[in-house]
Design an enzyme around this catalytic site. Structure first.
Site, PDB file in Angstrom:
ATOM      1  N   LYS A 178       0.847  -1.205   0.000  1.00 37.08           N
ATOM      2  CA  LYS A 178       0.000   0.000   0.000  1.00 37.08           C
ATOM      3  C   LYS A 178       0.875   1.246   0.000  1.00 37.08           C
ATOM      4  O   LYS A 178       1.508   1.586   0.995  1.00 37.08           O
ATOM      5  CB  LYS A 178      -0.930   0.043   1.220  1.00 37.08           C
ATOM      6  CG  LYS A 178      -2.042   1.085   0.978  1.00 37.08           C
ATOM      7  CD  LYS A 178      -2.610   1.695   2.204  1.00 37.08           C
ATOM      8  CE  LYS A 178      -1.844   2.837   2.775  1.00 37.08           C
ATOM      9  NZ  LYS A 178      -1.790   4.063   1.943  1.00 37.08           N
ATOM     10  N   GLU A 253      10.376   2.017  10.009  1.00 36.00           N
ATOM     11  CA  GLU A 253      11.317   3.087   9.625  1.00 36.00           C
ATOM     12  C   GLU A 253      10.567   4.395   9.824  1.00 36.00           C
ATOM     13  O   GLU A 253       9.701   4.741   9.026  1.00 36.00           O
ATOM     14  CB  GLU A 253      11.721   2.950   8.149  1.00 36.00           C
ATOM     15  CG  GLU A 253      12.367   1.636   7.768  1.00 36.00           C
ATOM     16  CD  GLU A 253      13.789   1.520   8.283  1.00 36.00           C
ATOM     17  OE1 GLU A 253      14.379   2.541   8.680  1.00 36.00           O
ATOM     18  OE2 GLU A 253      14.299   0.386   8.315  1.00 36.00           O
ATOM     19  N   CYS A 287      13.414  11.768   5.803  1.00 36.92           N
ATOM     20  CA  CYS A 287      13.393  11.331   7.208  1.00 36.92           C
ATOM     21  C   CYS A 287      14.722  11.581   7.891  1.00 36.92           C
ATOM     22  O   CYS A 287      14.783  11.879   9.072  1.00 36.92           O
ATOM     23  CB  CYS A 287      13.034   9.857   7.270  1.00 36.92           C
ATOM     24  SG  CYS A 287      14.034   8.857   6.172  1.00 36.92           S
ATOM     25  N   GLU A 387       9.747  16.950  14.366  1.00 37.24           N
ATOM     26  CA  GLU A 387      10.068  16.802  12.949  1.00 37.24           C
ATOM     27  C   GLU A 387       9.177  17.727  12.125  1.00 37.24           C
ATOM     28  O   GLU A 387       7.957  17.624  12.184  1.00 37.24           O
ATOM     29  CB  GLU A 387       9.838  15.346  12.527  1.00 37.24           C
ATOM     30  CG  GLU A 387      10.232  15.084  11.098  1.00 37.24           C
ATOM     31  CD  GLU A 387       9.990  13.640  10.694  1.00 37.24           C
ATOM     32  OE1 GLU A 387       8.888  13.117  10.954  1.00 37.24           O
ATOM     33  OE2 GLU A 387      10.899  13.039  10.099  1.00 37.24           O
TER      34      GLU A 387
END
Ligand code: NAD
Length: 493
Positions: A178, A253, A287, A387
């Site tokens: 997905k 992750e 990331c 973040e």
């Protein structure tokens, strides 16, 4: 306008309930395509197809290694053959500059080639074991896990797909994939390639749709043996919780807030350029972005001034025009990044450059943000702790190596980190102290299919890429052989 469908059990089909959703071009806000808006029932159907492929006919897992490798090499070749088209697709739905998208396509092809090449390489071992029950021989066997659910984010659409699909398939698993609902178009092209090279039906299935509607079932279902997820830490926690039911293997992750440490003896001009690559590449939606710059105080003013000069010179525009900086992926991401910028100003960070939406020329309706630098940042500010996932960097200063290390590790995350210095021993000392899974010395952000990728702390667990990446999708079986079959004589007779 084309409506793209799910790929389940070797056939393209609309979502069972018939729903579709729009894919938006972030450079101008216009609709690019429509795709299936899958619900739980679609995912269940895809899982059933993958189960039949693995536990039923088992064509893929039983296929000889050389033949499996041949098909994955063919996937790599087909990606190369469609490279320009695939780069254009990632550029259009993600917003990234064309040259970055093109480099992603090359890496994606190389990823399939790398894992195809690992098939058949020696794995496991043979063990000297005790002889309490007579002479024995033991060895280990690496086997596929079974049905794997793979979920990816939107920042590297094709590359993330390759980074999960190539090792999962190389290991002999069946998969349900997905992609992010924001950037599904290159994954659709990749599944066309799977169809064209002739992967057996049910081996690789594609469900399009949102996380809660189409993705969550992959984490929850007892018919899935492993879930591997790349995305935000918050969603990672939801996935890990949902996966508990059947104790499926989980690979995560997740996000980061990575430090990039610059000592006074570093090559200043080089460190400035790498710092830009570290935080402005892919509009900062990376990331591992070096979003916290830690600069030795005695060069900080000079360093920040040069960084700002270079940032102000960056070109901004639609990805297809190959600017330095493209559009952020969505209106929501734009709002989030601008929100962090306003909070940083309110909390007292000093805005050095950027700090606003970019609307010049043909960018008026796109989701563009100027490259932004804040200095005089304190460790308690949101912009330092959270973040942002945009072209925004904070600058903090330090006076000693120990202070730099403490500052670098002062985060819940542990994905990446960089250090710039001309002192080789110091570079290694600092790198060893960083609580992070990926580190760079005198560079920032290059990644390789051959090397393991993953985080410490709340940046997740498990590793993508490299040999570790293949082993994530394998389980190890111990095989014990009695070299003297017959009566052992352990019990009285
Ligand atoms: P996200 O967590 O919102 O979504 C990622 C994927 O998960 C999407 O496909 C989404 O549809 C799906 N999803 C959302 N909710 C779900 C649920 N409840 N169940 C199952 N699936 C669900 O993240 P994003 O905004 O797409 O991506 C940005 C994040 O990804 C950032 O935090 C970034 O750091 C992280 N990221 C990490 C890495 C890494 O290698 N560590 C790489 C790229 C991105």
């Amino acid at each position: 306008m084309q409506t793209h469908q799910n790929y389940i059990n070797g056939a393209w089909q609309p979502a069972l309930a018939g729903g579709t959703r729009e894919v938006i071009n972030p450079a101008n806000g216009q609709v690019l395509a429509r795709v299936a808006d899958s619900q739980v029932e679609d995912t269940k159907q895809a899982i059933a197809a993958a189960r039949e492929a693995f536990y039923g006919h088992g064509t893929w897992r039983r296929m000889s290694g050389p033949r499996r490798a041949e098909l994955l090499f063919a996937v790599a070749d087909a990606i190369k053959a469609r490279a320009d088209e695939l780069a254009r697709i990632d550029c259009l739905d993600n917003g990234k500059p064309l040259r970055e998208a093109r480099s992603d396509v090359d890496d994606a092809a190389a990823c399939f080639r790398y894992y195809a090449g690992l098939i058949g390489k020696p794995q496991g071992g043979i063990y000297e074991v005790g002889d309490g029950f007579g002479p024995m021989h033991a060895y280990s066997l690496h086997e596929p896990i079974g049905v794997c659910g793979l979920i990816t984010p939107w920042n590297y659409p094709l590359l993330m797909a390759a980074g999960k699909l190539a090792p999962a398939l190389a290991a002999g698993n069946s998969v349900v994939f997905k992609p992010s609902e924001l950037t599904p178009l290159s994954a659709i092209a990749l599944f066309e390639i799977f169809e064209q090279v002739g992967l057996p039906p049910g081996t690789a299935n594609l469900v399009l749709g949102t996380g809660p509607a189409a993705g969550q079932e992959l984490a929850q279902s007892h018919d899935v043996d492993m879930i591997t997820f790349t995305g935000s830490t918050r969603t990672g926690q939801t996935i890990a919780t949902a996966a508990v039911g059947n104790l499926k293997k989980v690979g995560l992750e997740l996000g980061g807030k990575s430090p990039n440490i610059v000592f006074a003896d570093a090559d200043l001009e080089g460190a400035v350029e790498w710092a830009m690559i570290g935080v402005f590449f892919n509009q900062g939606q990376v990331c591992s972005a070096g979003s916290r710059l830690l600069v030795e105080r005695r060069i900080a003013d000079r360093f920040v001034a040069r960084l700002a000069e270079r940032a102000n010179a960056m070109t901004i525009g639609p990805g297809l025009e190959n600017p330095d900086l493209g559009a952020l992926v969505s209106q929501a991401q734009l709002d989030k990044v601008l929100g962090y910028i306003e909070t940083a100003k309110a909390q007292g960070a000093r805005l050095v450059c950027g700090g606003s939406r970019y609307t010049e020329g043909d960018c008026a309706k796109g989701f563009f943000v100027r490259p932004t630098i804040f200095d005089q940042c304190r460790p308690d500010m949101d912009i330092v702790r959270e973040e942002v996932f945009g072209p925004v960097v904070t600058v903090q200063t330090f006076d000693s190596e120990a202070a730099a290390i403490a500052m670098a590790n002062d985060t819940i995350y542990g994905l990446a980190g960089g250090v710039f210095t001309a002192d080789g021993a110091r570079a290694l000392r600092v790198m060893k102290e960083l609580r992070a899974g990926i580190t760079w010395i005198n560079c920032y952000n290059p990644t390789f299919n051959e090397a393991p990728w993953g985080g410490y702390k709340m940046s997740g667990y498990g590793r993508d890429l490299g040999i570790y990446g293949l082993q994530e999708y394998q389980q190890v079986k111990q095989v014990n052989i009695n070299l003297r079959p017959g009566v052992v004589g352990w019990y009285a007779r």
